[in-house]
Write a protein that holds these residues in place. Structure first.
Motif, PDB file in Angstrom:
ATOM      1  N   ARG A  71      25.795  42.003 -11.964  1.00  0.00           N
ATOM      2  CA  ARG A  71      25.826  41.181 -13.190  1.00  0.00           C
ATOM      3  C   ARG A  71      27.260  40.995 -13.664  1.00  0.00           C
ATOM      4  O   ARG A  71      27.666  39.906 -14.064  1.00  0.00           O
ATOM      5  N   ASN A  78      14.756  34.959  -3.391  1.00  0.00           N
ATOM      6  CA  ASN A  78      13.781  35.742  -4.145  1.00  0.00           C
ATOM      7  C   ASN A  78      14.430  36.459  -5.307  1.00  0.00           C
ATOM      8  O   ASN A  78      13.794  36.801  -6.281  1.00  0.00           O
ATOM      9  N   GLU A  79      15.735  36.728  -5.173  1.00  0.00           N
ATOM     10  CA  GLU A  79      16.405  37.583  -6.152  1.00  0.00           C
ATOM     11  C   GLU A  79      16.924  36.813  -7.352  1.00  0.00           C
ATOM     12  O   GLU A  79      17.126  37.373  -8.418  1.00  0.00           O
ATOM     13  N   TYR A  99      12.510  31.725  -6.287  1.00  0.00           N
ATOM     14  CA  TYR A  99      13.324  30.636  -6.818  1.00  0.00           C
ATOM     15  C   TYR A  99      13.614  29.590  -5.736  1.00  0.00           C
ATOM     16  O   TYR A  99      14.260  29.893  -4.737  1.00  0.00           O
ATOM     17  N   ALA A 130      17.275  30.971 -17.841  1.00  0.00           N
ATOM     18  CA  ALA A 130      16.181  31.246 -16.912  1.00  0.00           C
ATOM     19  C   ALA A 130      16.531  32.358 -15.929  1.00  0.00           C
ATOM     20  O   ALA A 130      15.649  32.930 -15.289  1.00  0.00           O
ATOM     21  N   PHE A 131      17.813  32.664 -15.778  1.00  0.00           N
ATOM     22  CA  PHE A 131      18.227  33.649 -14.772  1.00  0.00           C
ATOM     23  C   PHE A 131      18.887  34.892 -15.382  1.00  0.00           C
ATOM     24  O   PHE A 131      18.815  35.969 -14.825  1.00  0.00           O
ATOM     25  N   LEU A 132      19.539  34.707 -16.546  1.00  0.00           N
ATOM     26  CA  LEU A 132      20.268  35.827 -17.146  1.00  0.00           C
ATOM     27  C   LEU A 132      19.421  36.665 -18.096  1.00  0.00           C
ATOM     28  O   LEU A 132      19.651  37.861 -18.248  1.00  0.00           O
ATOM     29  N   ALA A 133      18.462  36.028 -18.782  1.00  0.00           N
ATOM     30  CA  ALA A 133      17.646  36.770 -19.743  1.00  0.00           C
ATOM     31  C   ALA A 133      16.850  37.853 -19.015  1.00  0.00           C
ATOM     32  O   ALA A 133      16.521  37.708 -17.841  1.00  0.00           O
ATOM     33  N   GLN A 134      16.545  38.942 -19.733  1.00  0.00           N
ATOM     34  CA  GLN A 134      15.826  40.052 -19.099  1.00  0.00           C
ATOM     35  C   GLN A 134      14.361  39.697 -18.828  1.00  0.00           C
ATOM     36  O   GLN A 134      13.768  40.172 -17.872  1.00  0.00           O
ATOM     37  N   PRO A 139       8.525  36.889 -11.142  1.00  0.00           N
ATOM     38  CA  PRO A 139       9.818  37.429 -11.564  1.00  0.00           C
ATOM     39  C   PRO A 139      10.726  37.671 -10.359  1.00  0.00           C
ATOM     40  O   PRO A 139      10.256  37.758  -9.229  1.00  0.00           O
ATOM     41  N   SER A 140      12.007  37.775 -10.624  1.00  0.00           N
ATOM     42  CA  SER A 140      13.001  38.068  -9.589  1.00  0.00           C
ATOM     43  C   SER A 140      12.616  39.336  -8.838  1.00  0.00           C
ATOM     44  O   SER A 140      12.219  40.321  -9.426  1.00  0.00           O
ATOM     45  N   GLY A 196      12.625  42.667 -10.356  1.00  0.00           N
ATOM     46  CA  GLY A 196      13.829  42.694 -11.186  1.00  0.00           C
ATOM     47  C   GLY A 196      15.065  42.912 -10.352  1.00  0.00           C
ATOM     48  O   GLY A 196      15.719  43.945 -10.435  1.00  0.00           O
ATOM     49  N   ALA A 197      15.387  41.951  -9.482  1.00  0.00           N
ATOM     50  CA  ALA A 197      16.587  42.072  -8.659  1.00  0.00           C
ATOM     51  C   ALA A 197      17.786  41.629  -9.496  1.00  0.00           C
ATOM     52  O   ALA A 197      18.489  42.451 -10.062  1.00  0.00           O
ATOM     53  N   HIS A 198      18.029  40.341  -9.589  1.00  0.00           N
ATOM     54  CA  HIS A 198      19.157  39.843 -10.381  1.00  0.00           C
ATOM     55  C   HIS A 198      18.683  39.058 -11.591  1.00  0.00           C
ATOM     56  O   HIS A 198      19.257  39.112 -12.653  1.00  0.00           O
ATOM     57  N   GLY A 199      17.621  38.287 -11.403  1.00  0.00           N
ATOM     58  CA  GLY A 199      17.091  37.456 -12.483  1.00  0.00           C
ATOM     59  C   GLY A 199      16.169  38.265 -13.376  1.00  0.00           C
ATOM     60  O   GLY A 199      16.194  39.500 -13.353  1.00  0.00           O
ATOM     61  N   PRO A 200      15.338  37.561 -14.188  1.00  0.00           N
ATOM     62  CA  PRO A 200      14.430  38.251 -15.108  1.00  0.00           C
ATOM     63  C   PRO A 200      13.571  39.291 -14.399  1.00  0.00           C
ATOM     64  O   PRO A 200      13.059  39.056 -13.314  1.00  0.00           O
ATOM     65  N   ALA A 201      13.414  40.446 -15.057  1.00  0.00           N
ATOM     66  CA  ALA A 201      12.639  41.529 -14.471  1.00  0.00           C
ATOM     67  C   ALA A 201      11.156  41.366 -14.775  1.00  0.00           C
ATOM     68  O   ALA A 201      10.335  42.136 -14.284  1.00  0.00           O
TER      69      ALA A 201
END
Lengths: 477, 198
Positions: A211, A239-240, A288, B128-132, B168-169, B181-186
């Motif tokens: 991050r 996917n991540e 995604y 869409a990607f940074l929020a938890q 979810p990610s 919960g990899a990088h995007g929302p968990a």
């Protein structure tokens, strides 16, 4: 960032490098190194077979699966047979959308273009999402040597980057590693507690670590899964969510795209996205699937169209269909040789059957061993979502390797003897008699240490099939 | 010769014999659609992808979302009838401190549980990607059976970006162990709304 760290043992690092003999990849030697740890080999084999089974389950839920494969193959073959037209159509549409389109003849041009873009925007920190093309071009070491920090953000790629290794699989880059290996790497580089090997806790540690990199990145580079000539847009699948974090935060987005990634129209996307994730991981859809048509406000979007040997492959009547590949890795997951020899034994960016078909076209001498890293069982061809005739192409490369004089001397000798013997029934029969005699007389121990290494040695038959036939059928009839 | 012209000339010289473009539209039309409730198929596919699903009438949307969001959370909503606790930031990096991002999808896909989010519904995209956590509102009527039918409804000219989100990610890069919960929302919550008041 590609520098090797002192904490990693020399032996460990070496295990990820290809075995080279006289400048050629020695797949058999690499495989031998991999299989030395029998338990790990079994585990690797089973992990990949599990993915293959997930693929089967996902595919069987789609009644029109085989028709989808046929359509995907047809769309790609059509596009490749009109590729210059679709490339110019894509370029024009992308420019209208506000993207800058670059063309790179080879890896060196690709890397120089990326560096120019970064320098022009004063970017020294870049995040990267998974792109086999940038691996193929050797982008990371090139940029690292010029003061650009490149951080791989796909978790598997980040793991192998921290270890100073190459990905061993195009979809699951760290499939050769156990959780304890990842734990040790993260302990060293990310400061996770010693002995921590829980995948969830390790993933959370990577999430925090990456991050920070996403938020401070001045540029991002992504690959391209599919580029649409009609709209000038392209699709990136993860996917991540790492590609999206990069694209939605960094002020500069560079997309590296092999020229074979094109498809004609947006309506064709459904065919490929229905096949891709199901073939790759058994998911009905990746998490995604991002469709980029134009840069967002305040962002610069660069698309680099890369040839690097693809136009040459397109001109090879026997091999141009390999360019249909959508990099799902189903052929790797199903391959009995890949599963038991590991990706690093191939010594190429793309391992497995598709890698063994693509890389000899780049350097026949260096990769002469790869077309032989196959049982020709055809499982790869059976699962390929775009119907690449992989086993047939592997066989054709073998012929080219032998004709070019790159085959090993035992292989050459065997081929020469077989070539003569198979033309003469009488000689064939005579050699059969000699063979059965030799097999009976030579001690098994001797054979086991040479030709018989790693092979089951059946007891030689009492006679030939022809002798049996004469006794049991011809006379009896 | 420029790199562009070299590549195009090489490609032109290497072109295999012309292959006809298959007719995808006709093929897709000939494939029978599954029977039964399309919304149920969508919900079960979304759950299989790791999403939590809620159902409510459009009138009850605000209350349903509120029930899914703890009071102390920092939330940003781009859905007109749902209030967030903070005004949507116009700088993408500001989303790093947001707990939940609430937006509305325009299309759902029954075969895989994915939802189409065009740029116009995403603000500056990064939420869409940074929020938890992510909460996506979707109208029950806006579900297509397969990707083909979904793509047929997308207007490419009007959107610079769009994304299918399915769950979810997640990652399985460590020993094939699935981690949400990899990088995007968990976490992803889908709220499926019905227009009729019940």
């Amino acid at each position: 960032m590609n520098r090797t760290r002192p904490g990693l043992g020399v032996a460990e690092r070496r295990s990820a490098l290809p075995v080279l003999t006289d400048g050629r990849v020695d797949h058999a030697a690499g495989a031998q190194r991999f299989t030395a740890d029998e338990a790990r080999t079994d585990w690797h084999d089973e992990s990949l077979w599990m993915v293959r089974q997930k693929r089967d389950a996902a595919a069987s839920k789609v009644p029109e699966w085989e028709e989808l494969r046929r359509l995907a193959s047809g769309i790609k073959e059509h596009t490749l047979s009109h590729l210059d037209e679709y490339l110019t159509q894509f370029e024009a549409a992308a420019r209208r959308n506000g993207a800058t389109v670059h063309w790179a003849r080879d890896a060196a041009e690709h890397n120089a273009i990326v560096l120019d873009i970064l320098r022009a925007s004063h970017a020294t920190r870049m995040v990267k999402s998974k792109s086999m093309l940038t691996e193929e071009c050797g982008l990371n070491p090139f940029l690292a040597a010029r003061g650009v920090e490149v951080v791989d953000t796909d978790l598997g790629e980040r793991i192998v980057q921290l270890r100073g290794e190459a990905p061993s699989h195009i979809v699951m880059p760290a499939i050769h590693l156990k959780r304890e290996d990842v734990g040790a790497t993260f302990h060293e580089h990310l400061g996770t507690p010693a002995g921590e090997s829980d995948p969830t806790r390790l993933t959370i540690a990577a999430r925090h670590h990456l991050r920070e990199r996403f938020l401070s990145a001045q540029a991002t580079i992504t690959g391209v899964n599919l580029a649409v000539a009609e709209t000038g847009g392209f699709v990136v699948v993860t996917n991540e969510g790492n590609a999206d974090l990069g694209m939605s935060l960094a002020p500069v987005h560079i997309a590296s795209c092999g020229i074979e990634k094109l498809i004609p129209r947006a309506e064709h996307l459904g065919v490929f996205l229905r096949l891709l994730a199901r073939s790759a991981t058994g998911q009905p859809m990746s998490v995604y699937s991002s469709h980029v048509r134009a840069p967002r406000r305040g962002q610069a979007l660069h698309i680099v169209l890369v040839d690097n040997g693809r136009s040459t492959q397109l001109g090879r009547a026997d091999f141009w269909r390999s360019l249909k590949c959508i990099r799902c890795a189903a052929c790797l997951n199903t391959c009995p040789v890949y599963r038991r020899s590991g990706g690093h034994s191939y010594g190429s960016t793309v391992a497995g059957p598709i890698g063994s078909v693509l890389t000899p076209g780049i350097d026949l001498r260096r990769y002469a061993a790869l077309p032989f890293a196959s049982t020709l069982c055809g499982s790869c061809t059976a699962v390929c979502p775009v119907q690449v005739d992989l086993d047939a192409q592997l066989l054709k490369w073998r012929a080219q390797v032998v004709q070019a004089g790159h085959a090993s001397s035992p292989k050459r000798l065997a081929a020469t003897v077989a070539g003569v013997a198979l033309q003469s029934p009488r000689l064939y029969e005579a050699l059969g008699v000699v063979y059965r005699m030799v097999m009976r007389l030579v001690p098994a121990r001797l054979l086991r240490n040479s030709w018989g290494k790693g092979r089951q040695l059946p007891a030689p038959a009492a006679g030939s099939f022809r002798q049996w036939y004469r006794r049991n059928r011809e006379g009896a009839a | 010769m420029s790199a562009r012209d070299t590549i195009l000339a090489a490609v032109r010289g290497a072109r295999p014999a012309a292959v006809e473009l298959p007719n995808v539209t006709d093929a897709v039309r000939s494939w029978p659609l599954p029977a039964g409730d399309i919304a149920l198929r969508f919900l079960s596919a979304a759950q299989a992808a790791g999403a939590r699903t809620l159902e409510c009438s459009r009138a009850a949307l605000a209350a349903t979302v509120a029930s899914a969001v703890p009071n102390e959370w920092l939330t940003v909503s781009l859905v007109p009838d749902v209030h967030g606790s903070v005004v949507p930031p116009d700088q993408p990096h500001a989303y790093a401190s947001v707990d939940a991002f609430i937006c509305e999808g325009t299309l759902g896909v029954a075969e895989n549980g994915a939802i189409w989010l065009p740029a116009s519904r995403l603000g500056c995209r990064a939420g869409a990607f940074l929020a938890q956590h992510m909460i996506i509102v979707l109208d029950r009527q806006a579900i297509a059976e397969r990707l083909h039918e979904a793509y047929a409804q997308i207007d490419w000219a009007s959107e610079e970006f769009g994304i299918f989100v399915a769950g979810p990610s997640k990652t399985a890069d460590i020993e094939q162990a699935m981690v949400i919960g990899a990088h995007g929302p968990a976490a992803l919550t889908i709220v499926l709304t019905t227009a009729v008041v019940t």
